[in-house]
Structures are given as structure tokens and as C-alpha cells.
Design an enzyme around this catalytic site. Structure first.
Site, short mmCIF file in Angstrom:
data_model
loop_
_atom_site.label_atom_id
_atom_site.label_comp_id
_atom_site.label_asym_id
_atom_site.label_seq_id
_atom_site.Cartn_x
_atom_site.Cartn_y
_atom_site.Cartn_z
N GLY A 26 -9.35 -24.65 -20.36
CA GLY A 26 -9.49 -23.79 -19.19
C GLY A 26 -10.65 -24.21 -18.31
N ALA A 27 -11.11 -23.28 -17.42
CA ALA A 27 -12.12 -23.60 -16.40
C ALA A 27 -11.68 -24.88 -15.68
CB ALA A 27 -13.51 -23.77 -17.03
N LEU A 28 -10.47 -24.84 -15.18
CA LEU A 28 -9.81 -26.05 -14.68
C LEU A 28 -10.41 -26.53 -13.36
CD1 LEU A 28 -6.12 -25.03 -15.44
CD2 LEU A 28 -7.73 -26.24 -16.91
N HIS A 32 -8.46 -31.85 -14.27
CA HIS A 32 -7.35 -31.29 -15.08
C HIS A 32 -6.04 -31.33 -14.28
CE1 HIS A 32 -10.72 -28.92 -17.08
NE2 HIS A 32 -10.13 -29.47 -18.11
N ASP A 148 -13.48 -38.22 -21.36
CA ASP A 148 -13.77 -38.13 -22.79
C ASP A 148 -13.12 -39.33 -23.47
OD1 ASP A 148 -15.13 -35.45 -22.99
OD2 ASP A 148 -13.31 -34.89 -21.94
#
Ligand code: PAF
Length: 277
Positions: A26-28, A32, A148
Site C-alpha cells: 500500500g501507500a502507493l 507501484h 528493491d
């Protein structure tokens, strides 16, 4: 766009479809959304999960402060034509608890250094949740950000270990105009810190520029010195690595190299990497 909280309902929705999967916490941000766009560009029915996975946090403050805003996330996902979103509870993801042995994997040497060393248990937690979510969604293709980079390598290894027939696609890091890699954690940076945070990308870019001109030792020493200049920074690691083995290249200058970096700016941990040659 369909929204569900349960595995059962999700599996009904996905039945018979070729699925592209984007796991998120979340917290897109736009990075994303690029993963969703990549899945749609593959012509796949696109499923996104939003789940802040407690098993992958080694720092309880980082977990507690992880930004959550489902309403804004759903609006953003709608805008990029996402097909279905699952927002499961911890019990839905881990009905038998977070320690089940069949979801515990040893990723070997690629997971030992850097994030593996600084965030003990992190990759075990990532492997556990990604394996579980893959079982839930059964995608044909899954999309992960290159920001990442070590996680991407771990996920590729995961499907090798589990034999899950899923193509793993890495999507290039999305950056702010300043070069700062987009991250959900950037939301916690003050305006002044946002400006300072550019130092991470500048260090990577400078490394790329000078890589063939000066020694690796000099590059590492210069970057370390630059981070020591401001006490708000605490550099965890900066290294030149072989992206296949995730081991340092030492004094050599091979032809496939990535620079990896993680540093804390105040309380906020920032992470980035760049292909150098
Ligand atoms: O990269 C992330 O946001 C998370 O590590 C992931 C892959 C969604 C697993 O929780």
C-alpha cells in the site's frame, strides 16, 4: 475494479483468467502504478494486493509508522485500470500463524549481505508472504520494482525453490524529477529531508560517471566521506556488487556491476541501486 478481503472471493474472481500480480504494502506511488501498467501492457487481468506484512519488519517503529491510506490507494489503482484488489487481514494471509515451516525458505548467499545483514529476518518474511500470496493468486506473471533489487533476486530464487510456475518481471525504478527513487517511506520525509535525500541518487550517478576512471577503493571511500559530512545521515552500506551473486566486486572492474546503497536520514531508511556498467 473489484475489491475483496478474502482469498475465497478472490479465487472466484480470478478463476480461468491469465493473471498478472502486483504485491504491495500500500501507500502507493507512481512506481507501484508502473508495475500495474506493466501487467496491463502484458495483456493480463491485473490483481494487486495491499498487505503490510508484519513478518518482514525487523524494526517495530518502521512497521507501526508504515503509511496506510486505502482510500487513496484504491483511487490510484482505479486510474490505471487495475482489475482486482485484495486487502486481506493478517489472519487471512496467515491462518496458521506466521511461523509455518513450509513457507520458510533459505535463499542462500544472495540474501546474506546488505538488506539480509541489516534487516535480520527480512527476506525470510518477504519469502513467506510472497509464497503465500502466490499460492492465493496463482498468477502467470508477477511484477516487482528494481528499486528493491535484492528482493527481486530473492523472489526469482523463491519460484526456483518452490517450483511455482510464475514469470517474475523486474520493472525499472521510478524516480522523482530530482532523481530520488520513489518509495512509500518518502511520505515521512520533511521538505528539507526531501532535498537532502537526493544525495543517494547523486552518489550512484557519480559512481557511474567515475567508475572507469578511478579505483573502486577510492569510490567507496569518497561516498562514505560524503555521508559523514552531515550528521543527520547514517550510511548503512554502499557497495559495488555482482548483481548475480550479490557479493562485492572488490578491486576488480568486471563488465556487469550494480552499486547498492542504504542510508538513514533521521529516522527514515532509504534504499536505492543503479547499474554502473
Ligand atoms: O516490496 C514490497 O512492497 C514488499 O516487500 C512485498 C513484495 C509487497 C512483500 O510484502
Amino acid at each position: 475494479m473489484k475489491i475483496t478481503k478474502t482469498k475465497k472471493e478472490l479465487q472466484g474472481i480470478l478463476s480461468g483468467k491469465s493473471v498478472g500480480f502486483v504485491p504491495t504494502m500500500g501507500a502507493l506511488h507512481d512506481g507501484h502504478l508502473d508495475l500495474v501498467r506493466a501487467s496491463k501492457a502484458h495483456g493480463l487481468y491485473t490483481a494487486v494486493s495491499i498487505f503490510v506484512n508484519p513478518a518482514q519488519f525487523n524494526d517495530s517503529i518502521d512497521f507501526e509508522k508504515y503509511p496506510v491510506n486505502h482510500e487513496r490507494d484504491l483511487t490510484r489503482l482505479c486510474e490505471v485500470d487495475c482489475d482486482v484488489v485484495i486487502i486481506p487481514t493478517v489472519d487471512e494471509v496467515y491462518p496458521n500463524g506466521m511461523k509455518q515451516m513450509e513457507y520458510r525458505h533459505d535463499f542462500g548467499s544472495i540474501a546474506l549481505d546488505y538488506e539480509g545483514a541489516y534487516r535480520l529476518g527480512h527476506f525470510e518474511g518477504v519469502g513467506r508472504v510472497v509464497h503465500t500470496l502466490f499460492d492465493m493468486v496463482k498468477p502467470q506473471v508477477a511484477f516487482f520494482g528494481e528499486k528493491d533489487y535484492q528482493q527481486l533476486a530473492v523472489v526469482k530464487k523463491l519460484v526456483e525453490i518452490t517450483g511455482q510456475d510464475i514469470e517474475i518481471v523486474g520493472v525499472p525504478t521510478k524516480r522523482e524529477k530530482s532523481g530520488l527513487a520513489m518509495s512509500s517511506r518518502n511520505e515521512r520525509l520533511s521538505p528539507d529531508q526531501m532535498k537532502k535525500a537526493v544525495k543517494i541518487y547523486e552518489s550512484l550517478k557519480w559512481t557511474k560517471e567515475v567508475f572507469l576512471e578511478i579505483s573502486n577503493e577510492e569510490i567507496l571511500a569518497t561516498i562514505k566521506d560524503r555521508f559523514r559530512e552531515d550528521s543527520e545521515w547514517s550510511l548503512e552500506y554502499f557497495d559495488l556488487i555482482d548483481p548475480k551473486s550479490f557479493k562485492p566486486i572488490g578491486f576488480s572492474k568486471p563488465s556487469n556491476i550494480r552499486a547498492v546503497i542504504a542510508a538513514k536520514l533521521g529516522e527514515i531508511r532509504l534504499l536505492d541501486n543503479l547499474k554502473i556498467v
